[in-house]
Design a protein around this motif. Structure first.
Motif, short mmCIF file in Angstrom:
data_model
loop_
_atom_site.label_atom_id
_atom_site.label_comp_id
_atom_site.label_asym_id
_atom_site.label_seq_id
_atom_site.Cartn_x
_atom_site.Cartn_y
_atom_site.Cartn_z
N ASP A 1 0.84 -1.19 0.00
CA ASP A 1 0.00 0.00 0.00
C ASP A 1 0.88 1.25 0.00
N SER B 1 0.50 4.07 1.17
CA SER B 1 0.52 4.79 2.45
C SER B 1 1.68 4.37 3.33
N THR C 1 -2.76 -7.97 9.18
CA THR C 1 -2.78 -7.86 7.73
C THR C 1 -3.44 -9.05 7.04
N SER D 1 -9.60 -10.19 10.20
CA SER D 1 -10.32 -9.15 10.93
C SER D 1 -10.41 -9.48 12.41
N GLY E 1 -4.77 -0.26 15.13
CA GLY E 1 -5.95 0.07 14.34
C GLY E 1 -5.58 0.85 13.08
N GLU E 2 -4.66 1.81 13.21
CA GLU E 2 -4.22 2.60 12.07
C GLU E 2 -3.47 1.71 11.08
N TYR E 3 -2.65 0.83 11.60
CA TYR E 3 -1.89 -0.07 10.71
C TYR E 3 -2.85 -0.95 9.91
N ARG E 4 -3.88 -1.45 10.58
CA ARG E 4 -4.87 -2.28 9.88
C ARG E 4 -5.59 -1.49 8.80
N ARG E 5 -5.93 -0.24 9.08
CA ARG E 5 -6.62 0.57 8.07
C ARG E 5 -5.72 0.79 6.85
N LEU E 6 -4.43 1.00 7.08
CA LEU E 6 -3.52 1.24 5.98
C LEU E 6 -3.29 0.00 5.12
N GLN F 1 -5.54 -2.55 4.89
CA GLN F 1 -6.83 -3.15 4.53
C GLN F 1 -6.94 -3.45 3.04
#
Length: 341
Positions: free
Chosen positions: A39, A41, A296, A299, A330-335, A337
């Motif tokens: 990703d 990001s 990664t 869920s 949580g931020e790492y998971r969003r990046l 996803q």
């Protein structure tokens, strides 16, 4: 819920150096990241980490595009098959001392701008890489690729992480020098007269344990197999990691692990230290890599991840994760996803 022992992660800072080298060779960034499933990001998160699969795809994509296992850093291509040749000539020898000699000659054959030799003395044996033009002009990354690849190949050939007196780099230290030190079982020194891997003399008696039939798989999985060879190639460190993982969510102490490995705590501590690591480093690295694996690849709720890794509560896990990566889980998971969709 489980994660394989091989769920090792690679610092993003090391990958950024490869990406910079690829961009300098004209490889489009978007295509590179897409092929490696990285990703965009994550490029702005120097403390982020990639899976071995992502890192291997990144390297393989660059090598495949350039037909150069040195990713354009030597000024001339190191054609595909060069590292495999080192494996094959090394596997024909009996001891590490002999292996070091033939690999030095092999390097001379394919790395024309370097004079590569193997010397002994002062209780050491070493392989040296000296630039024929005189003063070193190669980048730090070029020496990282050369020295780490040779170190990984030879560690794999003897079936253990080779002990190092030191790895010498004739250039300035990179920003990720601490990550580099984690890959090498010995001191790392910069601004040295030449590139070199210096081993204790007694390492020369180690036996070569690999054969030609094992080489195709080792090369096919590169560089993941290289990283595994230097991170978990030490059988004791791998055993400690395995014992700690099997006990999770219970957290074993060093005496607990020593008992399960049928040795005294003092002996375990001493042997791990000799291999360039420690019980705490192994335990922290395992929990970090497993956390990234879960974040990664599914869920799973953060609370469940924290519990499965032996943390007393979710907030303690989150604080540890921020120390590891610089962002919250949580931020790492969003990046990351998009990689799972």
């Amino acid at each position: 819920m489980s994660a394989k022992t091989s769920a090792i992660t690679v610092p993003m800072r090391g990958a950024l150096a490869l990406i910079d080298a690829a961009l300098a060779q004209g490889i489009p960034l978007d295509a590179l990241l897409e092929q490696a499933a990285i990703d965009p990001s994550l490029l702005d998160m120097p403390r982020a980490r990639l899976s071995l699969k992502q890192f291997s795809r990144l390297y393989a994509s660059i090598v495949g595009t350039l037909d150069d296992e040195a990713v354009g850093l030597l000024g001339y291509p190191l054609r595909n098959g060069s590292v495999e040749t080192f494996c094959r000539i090394g596997s024909t020898t009996t001891t590490f001392g002999d292996c070091l000699q033939v690999i030095a000659r092999g390097c001379n054959a394919v790395m024309g701008d370097f004079k590569v030799d193997c010397v002994s003395g002062g209780g050491e044996i070493q392989i040296r890489f000296r630039e024929r033009a005189g003063d070193p002009v190669r980048s730090t990354l070029a020496y990282e690729i050369i020295l780490l690849a040779i170190y990984a190949v030879m560690s794999w050939l003897v079936g253990q992480r080779l002990p190092l007196v030191c790895a010498a780099f004739p250039c300035a230290p990179p920003r990720h020098r601490l990550d580099l030190r984690a890959l090498l079982a010995g001191a790392v020194r910069f601004h040295q007269p030449c590139g070199a891997l210096r081993f204790p003399e007694q390492a020369g008696a180690l036996h070569i344990v690999r054969n030609a039939d094992e080489i195709p798989r080792f090369i096919r999985r590169a560089p993941a197999s290289f990283i595994e060879a230097v991170l978990v190639g030490d059988l004791l460190a791998a055993d400690v990691r395995r014992v700690v993982q099997q006990a999770l969510p219970s957290l074993l102490s060093l005496p607990d692990v020593a008992e399960r490995l049928a040795m005294s705590p003092r002996t375990l501590h001493r042997k791990l230290e000799a291999g360039g690591t420690s019980f705490q480093k192994i335990k922290d690295g395992l929990r970090r890599d497993m956390a990234l694996h879960f974040l990664t690849r599914g869920s799973t709720p953060l609370k469940q991840i924290a519990t499965s890794l032996g943390f007393s509560d979710q907030s303690t896990f989150q604080r540890a994760f921020v120390q590891w990566t610089g962002v919250s889980p949580g931020e790492y998971r969003r990046l990351t996803q998009p990689q799972r969709q």
